[in-house]
Design a protein around this motif. Structure first.
Motif, PDB file in Angstrom:
ATOM      1  N   VAL A  85       0.822  -1.213   0.000  1.00  0.00           N
ATOM      2  CA  VAL A  85       0.000   0.000   0.000  1.00  0.00           C
ATOM      3  C   VAL A  85       0.857   1.265   0.000  1.00  0.00           C
ATOM      4  O   VAL A  85       2.018   1.251   0.394  1.00  0.00           O
ATOM      5  CB  VAL A  85      -0.990   0.012   1.191  1.00  0.00           C
ATOM      6  CG1 VAL A  85      -1.917  -1.188   1.115  1.00  0.00           C
ATOM      7  CG2 VAL A  85      -0.251   0.036   2.531  1.00  0.00           C
ATOM      8  N   LYS A  86       0.224   2.352  -0.476  1.00  0.00           N
ATOM      9  CA  LYS A  86       0.813   3.692  -0.522  1.00  0.00           C
ATOM     10  C   LYS A  86      -0.299   4.665  -0.160  1.00  0.00           C
ATOM     11  O   LYS A  86      -1.465   4.295  -0.203  1.00  0.00           O
ATOM     12  CB  LYS A  86       1.303   4.013  -1.939  1.00  0.00           C
ATOM     13  CG  LYS A  86       2.285   3.004  -2.506  1.00  0.00           C
ATOM     14  CD  LYS A  86       2.565   3.247  -3.976  1.00  0.00           C
ATOM     15  CE  LYS A  86       3.589   4.323  -4.197  1.00  0.00           C
ATOM     16  NZ  LYS A  86       4.942   3.965  -3.792  1.00  0.00           N
ATOM     17  N   ILE A  87       0.061   5.892   0.161  1.00  0.00           N
ATOM     18  CA  ILE A  87      -0.991   6.814   0.580  1.00  0.00           C
ATOM     19  C   ILE A  87      -0.689   8.260   0.174  1.00  0.00           C
ATOM     20  O   ILE A  87       0.456   8.713   0.299  1.00  0.00           O
ATOM     21  CB  ILE A  87      -1.232   6.679   2.117  1.00  0.00           C
ATOM     22  CG1 ILE A  87      -2.239   7.682   2.650  1.00  0.00           C
ATOM     23  CG2 ILE A  87       0.052   6.763   2.894  1.00  0.00           C
ATOM     24  CD1 ILE A  87      -2.696   7.373   4.074  1.00  0.00           C
ATOM     25  N   HIS A  88      -1.713   8.946  -0.369  1.00  0.00           N
ATOM     26  CA  HIS A  88      -1.652  10.405  -0.552  1.00  0.00           C
ATOM     27  C   HIS A  88      -1.951  10.983   0.825  1.00  0.00           C
ATOM     28  O   HIS A  88      -3.107  10.968   1.272  1.00  0.00           O
ATOM     29  CB  HIS A  88      -2.717  10.863  -1.544  1.00  0.00           C
ATOM     30  CG  HIS A  88      -2.346  10.718  -2.982  1.00  0.00           C
ATOM     31  ND1 HIS A  88      -2.247   9.511  -3.603  1.00  0.00           N
ATOM     32  CD2 HIS A  88      -2.036  11.659  -3.916  1.00  0.00           C
ATOM     33  CE1 HIS A  88      -1.911   9.717  -4.883  1.00  0.00           C
ATOM     34  NE2 HIS A  88      -1.778  11.004  -5.091  1.00  0.00           N
ATOM     35  N   ALA A  89      -0.923  11.458   1.508  1.00  0.00           N
ATOM     36  CA  ALA A  89      -1.058  11.760   2.937  1.00  0.00           C
ATOM     37  C   ALA A  89      -0.765  13.222   3.247  1.00  0.00           C
ATOM     38  O   ALA A  89       0.235  13.776   2.795  1.00  0.00           O
ATOM     39  CB  ALA A  89      -0.081  10.889   3.728  1.00  0.00           C
ATOM     40  N   ASP A  90      -1.638  13.815   4.042  1.00  0.00           N
ATOM     41  CA  ASP A  90      -1.377  15.142   4.633  1.00  0.00           C
ATOM     42  C   ASP A  90      -1.003  16.182   3.580  1.00  0.00           C
ATOM     43  O   ASP A  90      -0.140  17.025   3.805  1.00  0.00           O
ATOM     44  CB  ASP A  90      -0.261  15.036   5.709  1.00  0.00           C
ATOM     45  CG  ASP A  90      -0.599  14.015   6.797  1.00  0.00           C
ATOM     46  OD1 ASP A  90      -1.801  13.803   7.057  1.00  0.00           O
ATOM     47  OD2 ASP A  90       0.334  13.425   7.376  1.00  0.00           O
ATOM     48  N   GLN A  91      -1.721  16.146   2.429  1.00  0.00           N
ATOM     49  CA  GLN A  91      -1.421  17.120   1.371  1.00  0.00           C
ATOM     50  C   GLN A  91      -2.049  18.483   1.662  1.00  0.00           C
ATOM     51  O   GLN A  91      -1.380  19.504   1.583  1.00  0.00           O
ATOM     52  CB  GLN A  91      -1.931  16.610   0.011  1.00  0.00           C
ATOM     53  CG  GLN A  91      -1.709  17.622  -1.131  1.00  0.00           C
ATOM     54  CD  GLN A  91      -2.324  17.197  -2.461  1.00  0.00           C
ATOM     55  OE1 GLN A  91      -3.124  16.260  -2.526  1.00  0.00           O
ATOM     56  NE2 GLN A  91      -1.959  17.891  -3.522  1.00  0.00           N
ATOM     57  N   LEU A  92      -3.350  18.466   1.986  1.00  0.00           N
ATOM     58  CA  LEU A  92      -4.070  19.736   2.172  1.00  0.00           C
ATOM     59  C   LEU A  92      -4.364  20.001   3.639  1.00  0.00           C
ATOM     60  O   LEU A  92      -4.677  21.123   4.031  1.00  0.00           O
ATOM     61  CB  LEU A  92      -5.393  19.707   1.376  1.00  0.00           C
ATOM     62  CG  LEU A  92      -5.254  19.352  -0.121  1.00  0.00           C
ATOM     63  CD1 LEU A  92      -6.620  19.103  -0.750  1.00  0.00           C
ATOM     64  CD2 LEU A  92      -4.529  20.457  -0.887  1.00  0.00           C
ATOM     65  N   SER A  93      -4.307  18.955   4.475  1.00  0.00           N
ATOM     66  CA  SER A  93      -4.562  19.103   5.911  1.00  0.00           C
ATOM     67  C   SER A  93      -3.902  17.928   6.625  1.00  0.00           C
ATOM     68  O   SER A  93      -3.588  16.918   5.994  1.00  0.00           O
ATOM     69  CB  SER A  93      -6.074  19.076   6.177  1.00  0.00           C
ATOM     70  OG  SER A  93      -6.623  17.839   5.739  1.00  0.00           O
ATOM     71  N   ALA A 143       0.489   5.701   7.472  1.00  0.00           N
ATOM     72  CA  ALA A 143       1.360   5.011   6.505  1.00  0.00           C
ATOM     73  C   ALA A 143       2.326   4.100   7.243  1.00  0.00           C
ATOM     74  O   ALA A 143       2.521   2.932   6.876  1.00  0.00           O
ATOM     75  CB  ALA A 143       2.127   6.035   5.666  1.00  0.00           C
ATOM     76  N   ALA A 144       2.932   4.647   8.296  1.00  0.00           N
ATOM     77  CA  ALA A 144       3.930   3.875   9.035  1.00  0.00           C
ATOM     78  C   ALA A 144       3.302   2.636   9.664  1.00  0.00           C
ATOM     79  O   ALA A 144       3.818   1.522   9.521  1.00  0.00           O
ATOM     80  CB  ALA A 144       4.569   4.754  10.112  1.00  0.00           C
ATOM     81  N   GLU A 145       2.154   2.826  10.315  1.00  0.00           N
ATOM     82  CA  GLU A 145       1.587   1.660  11.017  1.00  0.00           C
ATOM     83  C   GLU A 145       0.989   0.652  10.054  1.00  0.00           C
ATOM     84  O   GLU A 145       0.810  -0.517  10.397  1.00  0.00           O
ATOM     85  CB  GLU A 145       0.612   2.107  12.123  1.00  0.00           C
ATOM     86  CG  GLU A 145      -0.810   2.266  11.738  1.00  0.00           C
ATOM     87  CD  GLU A 145      -1.543   3.244  12.673  1.00  0.00           C
ATOM     88  OE1 GLU A 145      -2.774   3.168  12.672  1.00  0.00           O
ATOM     89  OE2 GLU A 145      -0.917   4.058  13.375  1.00  0.00           O
ATOM     90  N   SER A 146       0.730   1.075   8.805  1.00  0.00           N
ATOM     91  CA  SER A 146       0.192   0.139   7.811  1.00  0.00           C
ATOM     92  C   SER A 146       1.288  -0.535   7.000  1.00  0.00           C
ATOM     93  O   SER A 146       0.987  -1.279   6.066  1.00  0.00           O
ATOM     94  CB  SER A 146      -0.726   0.883   6.831  1.00  0.00           C
ATOM     95  OG  SER A 146      -1.658   1.667   7.512  1.00  0.00           O
ATOM     96  N   GLY A 147       2.547  -0.225   7.290  1.00  0.00           N
ATOM     97  CA  GLY A 147       3.635  -0.821   6.512  1.00  0.00           C
ATOM     98  C   GLY A 147       3.633  -0.349   5.073  1.00  0.00           C
ATOM     99  O   GLY A 147       4.019  -1.080   4.159  1.00  0.00           O
ATOM    100  N   ALA A 148       3.200   0.907   4.858  1.00  0.00           N
ATOM    101  CA  ALA A 148       3.129   1.431   3.491  1.00  0.00           C
ATOM    102  C   ALA A 148       4.528   1.563   2.893  1.00  0.00           C
ATOM    103  O   ALA A 148       5.491   1.837   3.605  1.00  0.00           O
ATOM    104  CB  ALA A 148       2.436   2.795   3.488  1.00  0.00           C
ATOM    105  N   LEU A 149       4.613   1.376   1.585  1.00  0.00           N
ATOM    106  CA  LEU A 149       5.874   1.620   0.889  1.00  0.00           C
ATOM    107  C   LEU A 149       6.243   3.090   0.989  1.00  0.00           C
ATOM    108  O   LEU A 149       7.400   3.444   1.161  1.00  0.00           O
ATOM    109  CB  LEU A 149       5.722   1.263  -0.597  1.00  0.00           C
ATOM    110  CG  LEU A 149       5.737  -0.213  -0.965  1.00  0.00           C
ATOM    111  CD1 LEU A 149       5.242  -0.389  -2.398  1.00  0.00           C
ATOM    112  CD2 LEU A 149       7.153  -0.771  -0.821  1.00  0.00           C
ATOM    113  N   SER A 150       5.227   3.955   0.844  1.00  0.00           N
ATOM    114  CA  SER A 150       5.508   5.390   0.859  1.00  0.00           C
ATOM    115  C   SER A 150       4.304   6.166   1.351  1.00  0.00           C
ATOM    116  O   SER A 150       3.170   5.694   1.283  1.00  0.00           O
ATOM    117  CB  SER A 150       5.865   5.878  -0.556  1.00  0.00           C
ATOM    118  OG  SER A 150       4.737   5.812  -1.409  1.00  0.00           O
TER     119      SER A 150
END
Ligand code: NIG
Ligand code: FE
Length: 400
Positions: A233-241, A249-256
């Motif tokens: 998994v990957k995530i668009h994270a904390d872009q606008l808020s 992301a970290a707790e889900s073991g995301a690649l990025s």
């Protein structure tokens, strides 16, 4: 066995995310992989090998654009004008423009038409030395159209660019599910993810976690379904808020975790612990005329690997240029030219889970490399549009 021998190159190997230059370097290719790399005067001799003399030119790993949405139809030029007039990205999205307007155009396009429009953007990247591109879906938002976009993305490789595909069905709530985001998330989890996994069309799953898109809790549900089908998994994270996307992301073991303008210190510390890559997207920051920069200093302090990518998409980052994005990462976000190049080589490979295959020039990796009309690696992030590859090698063969 095809064997090729590059000699007299100034090789920035990018080993360890540093330039790690071999001044008069040689590189031997066998069956598409790097069989040997080191100083020219220590190179093993092989009478049968085809010799390529770089004549002192700079050689780097092929560039990796690890976050794009380059498969879409239509344009959003009108929105650009609205934003220049003062409307915000969120206002336009809430009024039914934004992602949803591209969804309508993308659904209406046949696969052939979608491919015709998308290939232009891929060729622009390839022409600047990009040899691996990640492409997300996310403008179909129903089963058939998401799979259509992934198939088109996969078809763009054609043996000269390595394509990785990411299912981003959780990009926006489509019109059929208006006001019922949880029902759409359930559809993504029980229908779209299983189909993409069954047809082997996606390498990973991404979610736009934002107040105008999906909540952290909905994001977690999508991630569970992805994991159940063996997808990273990957995530668009904390872009606008700040949605706590970095920590999620970290707790889900995301690649990025990608964007991160509003990420907080605790989230970054968690990413460092988990080995999650931060993907910075200066194009979106530039086109949206954002004020808040990603916390680069904190990322450095915690030792989070930083990748950079074009985010090539019609709304927030209408650009397909590796040179521009490296320059912008330095000028807008304060990366060093070395960090910018590491961001489009080793760290971008890490963001795709491909660091053992590409991203540096080391023995055993794919022989994806670029001979530049330049001598110094710092030049690559210093200019826009002035340096072109002299030759691009993909899996050991010269790209036509
Ligand atoms: O990465 N943030 C969400 N997705 C894209 C924007 C897509 C669009 O506006 O079409 C991005 O910025
Ligand atoms: Fe994006």
């Amino acid at each position: 066995m095809v064997s090729r021998h590059l000699v007299h190159a100034r090789i920035a190997t990018m080993r360890g995310g540093r330039y790690s230059v071999i001044d008069d370097g040689a590189l031997r290719v066998e069956d598409g992989r790097i069989a040997w790399i080191g100083p020219s005067n220590a190179a093993p001799r092989d009478a049968g090998a085809e010799v390529v003399d770089a004549k002192g030119a700079l050689v780097t790993p092929g560039l990796v654009d690890c976050h794009t949405h380059l498969v879409y139809a239509g344009t959003r030029a009108g929105e650009h004008a609205l934003r220049l007039g003062g409307a915000t990205y969120e206002e336009i999205a809430r009024a039914g423009g934004g992602i949803l307007s591209t969804v309508l155009a993308t659904r209406a396009a046949s696969a052939a038409e979608l491919r015709r429009q998308s290939v232009v953007r891929l060729e622009a990247l390839a022409g600047e030395g990009v040899t691996t591109v990640e492409i997300k879906s996310g403008y179909g938002l129903d089963l058939d159209n998401e799979l259509k976009c992934l198939r088109v993305a996969r078809s763009l490789g054609d043996g000269h660019v390595r394509i990785r595909t990411t299912l981003l069905a959780a990009h926006a709530v489509p019109p059929e599910f208006k006001g019922r985001p949880d029902d759409y998330v359930a559809h993504v989890c029980s229908d779209i993810i299983p189909a993409a996994a069954r047809d082997q069309l996606a390498d990973a799953v991404d979610v736009f976690c934002e107040r105008i898109a999906f909540s952290p809790e909905q994001t977690q549900r999508v991630f569970e379904a992805a994991r159940a089908h063996g997808l990273r998994v990957k995530i668009h994270a904390d872009q606008l808020s700040n949605q706590g996307g970095a920590a999620l992301a970290a707790e889900s073991g995301a690649l990025s975790a990608d964007h991160l303008e509003h990420a907080d210190e605790a989230g970054i510390a968690a990413m460092a612990q988990a080995g999650t890559v931060a993907v910075l997207l200066p194009g979106a920051f530039y086109f949206l005329r954002e004020q808040r920069k990603p916390p680069v200093e904190a990322l450095r302090r915690h030792g989070v690997p930083m990748a950079i990518a074009t985010d090539c998409n019609p709304g927030t980052s209408p650009m397909a240029s590796a040179g521009a994005v490296m320059s912008m990462a330095c000028t807008l976000f304060g990366l060093t030219p070395e960090e910018a190049l590491a961001g489009m080589t080793l760290n971008a490979a890490r963001a795709l889970g491909l660091e053992s295959e590409i991203g540096t020039l080391e023995r055993g990796k794919h022989a994806d490399f670029v001979i530049w009309e330049a001598g110094d690696p710092a030049e690559l992030a210093t200019q826009i549009g002035m340096i072109r590859p002299r030759a691009v090698f993909f899996a050991g063969s010269v790209r036509p």
